[in-house]
Write a protein that holds these residues in place. Structure first.
Motif, PDB file in Angstrom:
ATOM      1  N   PHE A 261      76.325  39.311 158.907  1.00  0.00           N
ATOM      2  CA  PHE A 261      77.363  38.672 159.029  1.00  0.00           C
ATOM      3  C   PHE A 261      78.187  38.800 157.560  1.00  0.00           C
ATOM      4  O   PHE A 261      77.618  38.536 156.547  1.00  0.00           O
ATOM      5  CB  PHE A 261      77.272  37.260 159.241  1.00  0.00           C
ATOM      6  CG  PHE A 261      76.730  37.162 160.647  1.00  0.00           C
ATOM      7  CD1 PHE A 261      77.725  37.152 161.923  1.00  0.00           C
ATOM      8  CD2 PHE A 261      75.353  37.199 160.878  1.00  0.00           C
ATOM      9  CE1 PHE A 261      77.043  37.131 163.269  1.00  0.00           C
ATOM     10  CE2 PHE A 261      74.919  37.093 162.181  1.00  0.00           C
ATOM     11  CZ  PHE A 261      75.875  37.024 163.210  1.00  0.00           C
ATOM     12  N   SER A 262      79.411  39.095 157.619  1.00  0.00           N
ATOM     13  CA  SER A 262      80.172  39.361 156.104  1.00  0.00           C
ATOM     14  C   SER A 262      80.531  37.869 155.595  1.00  0.00           C
ATOM     15  O   SER A 262      80.787  38.050 154.239  1.00  0.00           O
ATOM     16  CB  SER A 262      81.371  40.173 156.505  1.00  0.00           C
ATOM     17  OG  SER A 262      82.245  39.433 157.085  1.00  0.00           O
ATOM     18  N   GLU A 263      80.694  36.993 156.301  1.00  0.00           N
ATOM     19  CA  GLU A 263      81.270  35.748 155.512  1.00  0.00           C
ATOM     20  C   GLU A 263      80.845  34.495 156.488  1.00  0.00           C
ATOM     21  O   GLU A 263      80.303  34.848 157.439  1.00  0.00           O
ATOM     22  CB  GLU A 263      82.541  35.685 155.476  1.00  0.00           C
ATOM     23  CG  GLU A 263      83.358  35.723 156.921  1.00  0.00           C
ATOM     24  CD  GLU A 263      85.057  35.850 156.209  1.00  0.00           C
ATOM     25  OE1 GLU A 263      85.594  34.644 156.261  1.00  0.00           O
ATOM     26  OE2 GLU A 263      85.464  36.914 155.808  1.00  0.00           O
ATOM     27  N   PRO A 264      80.487  33.502 156.019  1.00  0.00           N
ATOM     28  CA  PRO A 264      80.275  32.186 156.901  1.00  0.00           C
ATOM     29  C   PRO A 264      81.122  31.824 157.981  1.00  0.00           C
ATOM     30  O   PRO A 264      82.032  32.148 157.707  1.00  0.00           O
ATOM     31  CB  PRO A 264      79.942  30.999 155.877  1.00  0.00           C
ATOM     32  CG  PRO A 264      80.794  31.530 154.607  1.00  0.00           C
ATOM     33  CD  PRO A 264      80.810  32.870 154.647  1.00  0.00           C
ATOM     34  N   GLY A 265      80.525  31.145 158.686  1.00  0.00           N
ATOM     35  CA  GLY A 265      81.793  30.460 159.875  1.00  0.00           C
ATOM     36  C   GLY A 265      80.954  30.571 161.198  1.00  0.00           C
ATOM     37  O   GLY A 265      79.757  30.990 161.429  1.00  0.00           O
ATOM     38  N   GLN A 266      81.596  30.311 162.176  1.00  0.00           N
ATOM     39  CA  GLN A 266      81.064  30.151 163.510  1.00  0.00           C
ATOM     40  C   GLN A 266      81.490  31.717 164.097  1.00  0.00           C
ATOM     41  O   GLN A 266      82.725  31.964 164.244  1.00  0.00           O
ATOM     42  CB  GLN A 266      81.950  29.349 164.595  1.00  0.00           C
ATOM     43  CG  GLN A 266      81.017  28.775 165.728  1.00  0.00           C
ATOM     44  CD  GLN A 266      79.634  28.362 165.638  1.00  0.00           C
ATOM     45  OE1 GLN A 266      79.408  27.636 164.934  1.00  0.00           O
ATOM     46  NE2 GLN A 266      78.584  29.080 166.355  1.00  0.00           N
ATOM     47  N   TYR A 267      80.400  32.132 164.723  1.00  0.00           N
ATOM     48  CA  TYR A 267      80.689  33.543 165.406  1.00  0.00           C
ATOM     49  C   TYR A 267      80.163  33.495 166.926  1.00  0.00           C
ATOM     50  O   TYR A 267      79.354  32.452 167.167  1.00  0.00           O
ATOM     51  CB  TYR A 267      79.942  34.618 164.817  1.00  0.00           C
ATOM     52  CG  TYR A 267      80.465  35.012 163.435  1.00  0.00           C
ATOM     53  CD1 TYR A 267      81.187  36.091 163.294  1.00  0.00           C
ATOM     54  CD2 TYR A 267      80.119  34.413 162.284  1.00  0.00           C
ATOM     55  CE1 TYR A 267      81.522  36.622 161.938  1.00  0.00           C
ATOM     56  CE2 TYR A 267      80.525  34.683 161.060  1.00  0.00           C
ATOM     57  CZ  TYR A 267      81.184  35.866 160.704  1.00  0.00           C
ATOM     58  OH  TYR A 267      81.615  36.152 159.452  1.00  0.00           O
ATOM     59  N   VAL A 268      80.762  34.453 167.871  1.00  0.00           N
ATOM     60  CA  VAL A 268      80.159  34.627 169.233  1.00  0.00           C
ATOM     61  C   VAL A 268      80.091  36.091 169.141  1.00  0.00           C
ATOM     62  O   VAL A 268      80.823  36.766 169.149  1.00  0.00           O
ATOM     63  CB  VAL A 268      81.197  33.931 170.127  1.00  0.00           C
ATOM     64  CG1 VAL A 268      80.494  34.277 171.699  1.00  0.00           C
ATOM     65  CG2 VAL A 268      81.416  32.400 170.006  1.00  0.00           C
ATOM     66  N   LEU A 269      78.538  36.344 169.593  1.00  0.00           N
ATOM     67  CA  LEU A 269      78.251  37.740 169.770  1.00  0.00           C
ATOM     68  C   LEU A 269      78.137  37.814 171.424  1.00  0.00           C
ATOM     69  O   LEU A 269      77.731  37.021 172.249  1.00  0.00           O
ATOM     70  CB  LEU A 269      77.008  38.099 169.259  1.00  0.00           C
ATOM     71  CG  LEU A 269      76.899  37.811 167.712  1.00  0.00           C
ATOM     72  CD1 LEU A 269      75.496  38.296 167.315  1.00  0.00           C
ATOM     73  CD2 LEU A 269      77.899  38.602 166.906  1.00  0.00           C
ATOM     74  N   SER A 270      78.511  39.040 171.839  1.00  0.00           N
ATOM     75  CA  SER A 270      78.454  39.563 173.243  1.00  0.00           C
ATOM     76  C   SER A 270      77.297  40.388 173.478  1.00  0.00           C
ATOM     77  O   SER A 270      77.373  41.412 172.499  1.00  0.00           O
ATOM     78  CB  SER A 270      79.696  39.969 173.722  1.00  0.00           C
ATOM     79  OG  SER A 270      79.797  40.409 175.155  1.00  0.00           O
ATOM     80  N   LEU A 271      76.536  40.068 174.396  1.00  0.00           N
ATOM     81  CA  LEU A 271      75.613  41.039 174.784  1.00  0.00           C
ATOM     82  C   LEU A 271      75.488  41.568 176.336  1.00  0.00           C
ATOM     83  O   LEU A 271      75.799  40.633 177.094  1.00  0.00           O
ATOM     84  CB  LEU A 271      74.167  40.486 174.568  1.00  0.00           C
ATOM     85  CG  LEU A 271      72.842  41.385 175.264  1.00  0.00           C
ATOM     86  CD1 LEU A 271      72.646  42.391 174.598  1.00  0.00           C
ATOM     87  CD2 LEU A 271      71.438  40.495 174.953  1.00  0.00           C
ATOM     88  N   GLN A 272      75.674  42.702 176.524  1.00  0.00           N
ATOM     89  CA  GLN A 272      75.608  43.293 178.007  1.00  0.00           C
ATOM     90  C   GLN A 272      74.727  44.072 178.006  1.00  0.00           C
ATOM     91  O   GLN A 272      74.210  45.009 177.466  1.00  0.00           O
ATOM     92  CB  GLN A 272      77.187  43.944 178.004  1.00  0.00           C
ATOM     93  CG  GLN A 272      78.336  43.095 178.138  1.00  0.00           C
ATOM     94  CD  GLN A 272      79.438  43.581 178.505  1.00  0.00           C
ATOM     95  OE1 GLN A 272      79.977  44.564 178.051  1.00  0.00           O
ATOM     96  NE2 GLN A 272      79.980  43.036 179.734  1.00  0.00           N
ATOM     97  N   ALA A 273      74.234  44.032 179.415  1.00  0.00           N
ATOM     98  CA  ALA A 273      73.088  45.122 179.947  1.00  0.00           C
ATOM     99  C   ALA A 273      73.319  45.762 181.378  1.00  0.00           C
ATOM    100  O   ALA A 273      73.992  45.114 182.027  1.00  0.00           O
ATOM    101  CB  ALA A 273      71.629  44.000 180.351  1.00  0.00           C
ATOM    102  N   PHE A 274      73.290  47.240 181.203  1.00  0.00           N
ATOM    103  CA  PHE A 274      73.770  47.978 182.162  1.00  0.00           C
ATOM    104  C   PHE A 274      72.596  48.759 182.844  1.00  0.00           C
ATOM    105  O   PHE A 274      71.869  49.015 182.230  1.00  0.00           O
ATOM    106  CB  PHE A 274      74.950  48.795 181.762  1.00  0.00           C
ATOM    107  CG  PHE A 274      75.979  48.284 181.164  1.00  0.00           C
ATOM    108  CD1 PHE A 274      76.933  47.769 181.815  1.00  0.00           C
ATOM    109  CD2 PHE A 274      75.947  48.147 179.651  1.00  0.00           C
ATOM    110  CE1 PHE A 274      78.349  47.320 180.897  1.00  0.00           C
ATOM    111  CE2 PHE A 274      76.987  47.664 179.045  1.00  0.00           C
ATOM    112  CZ  PHE A 274      78.050  46.930 179.729  1.00  0.00           C
ATOM    113  N   ASP A 275      72.671  48.693 184.183  1.00  0.00           N
ATOM    114  CA  ASP A 275      71.690  49.466 184.669  1.00  0.00           C
ATOM    115  C   ASP A 275      72.130  51.126 184.709  1.00  0.00           C
ATOM    116  O   ASP A 275      73.297  51.294 184.048  1.00  0.00           O
ATOM    117  CB  ASP A 275      71.210  49.004 186.123  1.00  0.00           C
ATOM    118  CG  ASP A 275      72.453  49.337 187.225  1.00  0.00           C
ATOM    119  OD1 ASP A 275      73.339  50.022 186.904  1.00  0.00           O
ATOM    120  OD2 ASP A 275      72.017  48.805 188.256  1.00  0.00           O
TER     121      ASP A 275
END
Length: 306
Positions: A261-275
């Protein structure tokens, strides 16, 4: 190239065209490297076990090489009830399939939400509703194929489908954060060609990967700075059977990654799994799963002399 658009996606993109002022770039025009618009994509809706409804939503960023950040507010709002209804503020290039859901009550009826996005001077708006024509089945398709399960540990819990589960962790600015997830799948789908360019991924890369039993893709969903993944689409390593495998699954794997992460703060990451139907299920709202990871990033330690 074989391209198939689901009815709901086509409908949403066409309606988005109606929200543009005269003389602006239309959503269905060819994409450019930068300076283009971002349009929400209404994937459809499904009923939850408690009688409420989930509206499934993605986006199409026409900037082939430029990610776009649009804070929640006048330029990124869902109304009524917003402007914040859980939508992303960071948009990768290309098509983001069904990356979030909006829960609406049992009595939502014929009401409509509107997602309006303005970027590069271009404004698009799409309607979001639960009209019967746009009902989808994201947990199983007509062949019996179901989405992969995602777990944050080998022992679970595991969840599948577009609502998924969430995890909260912490990290330090500038220090790689290890990210390892486990997946399980029924391995029923043979895989299909085609589809729109997928957010953050070259079309040729998507085509080459989509016949694997499960592929995973990481992306930033929200955050004050930039996130650098070691690999946006890390390889899924086949493992032995899980201790408590989800029902009906026969393929098991894990994928390791890091995020810096480039700078501090609150982040949300998205993870997707596809068949193996590929990203976006070839446009048919099944079979993929989504998870969200909330990351609080602390400032990097600074040297203190004594």
């Amino acid at each position: 190239m074989h391209v198939r658009l689901s009815a709901s996606v086509t409908f949403a993109l066409v309606l988005a065209t109606c929200g543009l002022a005269a003389g602006q770039q239309l959503p269905l025009e060819p994409s450019h490297n930068a300076g283009s618009s971002v349009t929400g994509a209404f994937e459809g809706w499904f009923e939850n076990t408690d009688g409420t409804y989930s509206i499934l939503v993605g986006y199409f960023n026409r900037n082939l090489r430029a990610s776009v950040d649009i804070p929640i507010g006048p330029d990124n709002q869902i109304q009524p009830g917003g402007p914040d209804r859980g939508q992303p503020t960071h948009f990768l290039p290309g098509r983001g399939w069904g990356i979030f859901t909006i829960n609406v009550p049992k009595d939502f009826g014929e009401k409509t939400l509107t997602w309006t996005i303005t970027t590069n001077g271009l404004t698009t708006s799409i309607p979001l509703n639960i009209a019967p024509l746009w009902q989808v089945a994201p947990f199983v398709d007509a062949t019996g194929d179901t989405p992969p399960y995602i777990g944050f540990s080998e022992d679970g819990p595991f969840a599948n489908g577009p609502i998924g589960q969430t995890e909260s962790i912490s990290a330090t600015e500038g220090t790689p954060l290890p990210l390892t997830i486990w997946v399980a799948d029924d391995a029923k789908s043979p895989g299909l060609p085609g589809g729109l360019p997928v957010a953050g991924t070259a079309q040729t890369e998507n085509e080459g990967r989509k016949r694997q039993p499960v592929i995973v893709r990481w992306g930033m969903f929200r955050g004050p700075g930039a996130v650098q993944f070691q690999n946006d689409m890390p390889a899924v390593e086949k493992t032995g059977e899980l201790k408590s495998p989800p029902p009906g699954t026969i393929f098991y794997g894990k994928a390791a990654n890091t995020a810096t992460f480039s700078e501090p703060g609150q982040y949300v990451l998205s993870l997707q799994a596809f068949d193996s139907t590929g990203q976006g299920g070839d446009g048919f709202q099944c079979c993929w799963s989504t998870a969200k990871i909330s990351v609080y990033v602390k400032p990097a330690a600074t040297g203190v002399s004594h």
